[in-house]
Design an enzyme around this catalytic site. Structure first.
Site, mmCIF file in Angstrom:
data_model
loop_
_atom_site.group_PDB
_atom_site.id
_atom_site.type_symbol
_atom_site.label_atom_id
_atom_site.label_comp_id
_atom_site.label_asym_id
_atom_site.label_seq_id
_atom_site.Cartn_x
_atom_site.Cartn_y
_atom_site.Cartn_z
ATOM 1 N N LYS A 164 0.805 -1.221 0.000
ATOM 2 C CA LYS A 164 0.000 0.000 0.000
ATOM 3 C C LYS A 164 0.835 1.268 0.000
ATOM 4 O O LYS A 164 0.378 2.322 -0.438
ATOM 5 C CB LYS A 164 -0.941 0.000 1.217
ATOM 6 C CG LYS A 164 -2.046 -1.050 1.119
ATOM 7 C CD LYS A 164 -2.941 -1.022 2.347
ATOM 8 C CE LYS A 164 -4.043 -2.061 2.237
ATOM 9 N NZ LYS A 164 -4.933 -2.062 3.413
ATOM 10 N N LYS A 179 -5.745 -10.264 -6.297
ATOM 11 C CA LYS A 179 -6.969 -10.526 -5.549
ATOM 12 C C LYS A 179 -8.051 -9.507 -5.890
ATOM 13 O O LYS A 179 -7.756 -8.335 -6.127
ATOM 14 C CB LYS A 179 -6.659 -10.472 -4.049
ATOM 15 C CG LYS A 179 -7.803 -10.910 -3.159
ATOM 16 C CD LYS A 179 -7.407 -10.836 -1.697
ATOM 17 C CE LYS A 179 -8.586 -11.182 -0.804
ATOM 18 N NZ LYS A 179 -8.290 -11.001 0.618
ATOM 19 N N LYS A 209 -11.901 -4.378 -3.054
ATOM 20 C CA LYS A 209 -12.954 -3.371 -2.972
ATOM 21 C C LYS A 209 -12.425 -1.963 -3.176
ATOM 22 O O LYS A 209 -13.192 -1.022 -3.326
ATOM 23 C CB LYS A 209 -13.727 -3.485 -1.653
ATOM 24 C CG LYS A 209 -12.971 -3.272 -0.386
ATOM 25 C CD LYS A 209 -13.835 -3.710 0.803
ATOM 26 C CE LYS A 209 -13.143 -3.562 2.135
ATOM 27 N NZ LYS A 209 -13.086 -2.200 2.635
#
Length: 320
Positions: A106, A188, A191
């Site tokens: 991230k 993956k 969202k």
């Protein structure tokens, strides 16, 4: 817990929430809306509040029962942040947090401009777990490292002070633990993905769901065969089909022997829309006021347990 950010999708449902529903039969469960984790990155205040209630309604529509389990909003139980600070000072090490792969992933985009919270949120996650004497933590396989950290912090604290924390185990659903993106089966389903083509949102319209499935990437060839290494895209779609329909992978392979991707995707869309229709019907019947009432009641129940654990911790380190 799940963060109230982005778009909750079929991967969250199949990989985590369905397992949570089943665990209610065996355990006393605590399910959290982890809003403090969400603010480790910038959030729009109005959108954040909307997402907190939306996620609560998704929990309820999926079958999490507030009569059996505790559903609560993290920020309404102050013991979470208090324990995180104590663990920061007594047990967590910078070297522990530098190993966290999710932080590395991230922070790549922003370098050192990421928040301290993003770096430290695995310690808050450990507090989320350890406050409730957790025996078992159901997670996706990308979260195993964080539960391992919680285990390490519990052992370190117990060794340095006194036996205070239960050391939790984790549980990963073997099938469906990692649903991959429709646009890239090497990553993956997320969202917070940049492209909405990546995921099937639980509140997507029927038209959007069908379009996303029909446009999902596939592998070379046309055989409907489960092979994660050589045919990752179709294998991912087979996993979704299997989990939603109840058919085994072998039964799906047999059913589509001699058929092409088009036929398979069409039927996958039908199966998915049947599930989504029922789910969204239940979701639409829950009001924001109902969700708020359940969160407030859940916070009181969570606080009863969390406050007792925090008193133990404070006594152990000499604060009281």
């Amino acid at each position: 817990g799940i963060q109230p950010s982005g778009h909750l999708h079929i991967g969250n449902y199949l990989g985590a929430i369905t397992q949570w529903v089943d665990l209610q039969k065996e355990y006393d469960c605590f399910f959290c809306i982890v809003d403090y984790h969400a603010i480790t990155v910038k959030q729009n205040p109005e959108e954040l509040r909307k997402k907190i209630l939306e996620l609560t309604k998704i929990y309820l529509a999926a079958g999490i029962d507030p009569k059996k389990s505790v559903i609560f909003q993290q920020s309404l139980v102050s013991e979470h942040t208090e324990l995180a600070w104590i663990l920061n000072c007594t047990s967590a090490r910078v070297s522990d947090l530098k190993k966290m792969t999710q932080f590395k992933d991230k922070s790549l985009k922003h370098g050192e401009n990421v928040s301290v919270g993003l770096f430290d949120y695995p310690v808050l996650m450990a507090a989320d777990i350890l406050l409730y004497n957790a025996d078992l933590v159901p997670v996706g396989d990308d979260q195993i490292q964080h539960v391992e950290l919680a285990r390490d912090l519990a052992k370190r604290f117990n060794n340095d002070f006194q036996d205070t924390f239960k050391v939790p185990d984790y549980k990963v659903r073997k099938e469906g633990a990692r649903i991959m993106g429709l646009d890239d089966p090497s990553k993956k389903m997320s969202k917070s993905a940049d492209s909405p083509a990546n995921f099937l949102g639980l509140t997507d319209s029927p038209e959007v769901i069908k379009r996303k499935i029909m446009r999902a990437v596939t592998d070379s060839g046309s055989e409907i065969k489960y092979d994660r290494q050589n045919k990752p895209a179709i294998s991912n779609l087979i996993s979704i089909y299997s989990l939603l329909s109840g058919l085994s992978v072998k039964e799906i392979e047999k059913k589509y022997l001699g058929h092409g991707y088009g036929d398979f995707k069409h039927d996958l869309a039908v199966v998915t829309l049947e599930f989504m229709s029922e789910f969204q019907k239940r979701y639409s019947m829950i009001s924001d006021k109902q969700a708020e009432k359940i969160l407030a009641s859940g916070a009181k129940r969570a606080k009863l347990v969390a406050s007792q654990k925090l008193i133990q911790v404070k006594k152990a380190i000499g604060l009281i």
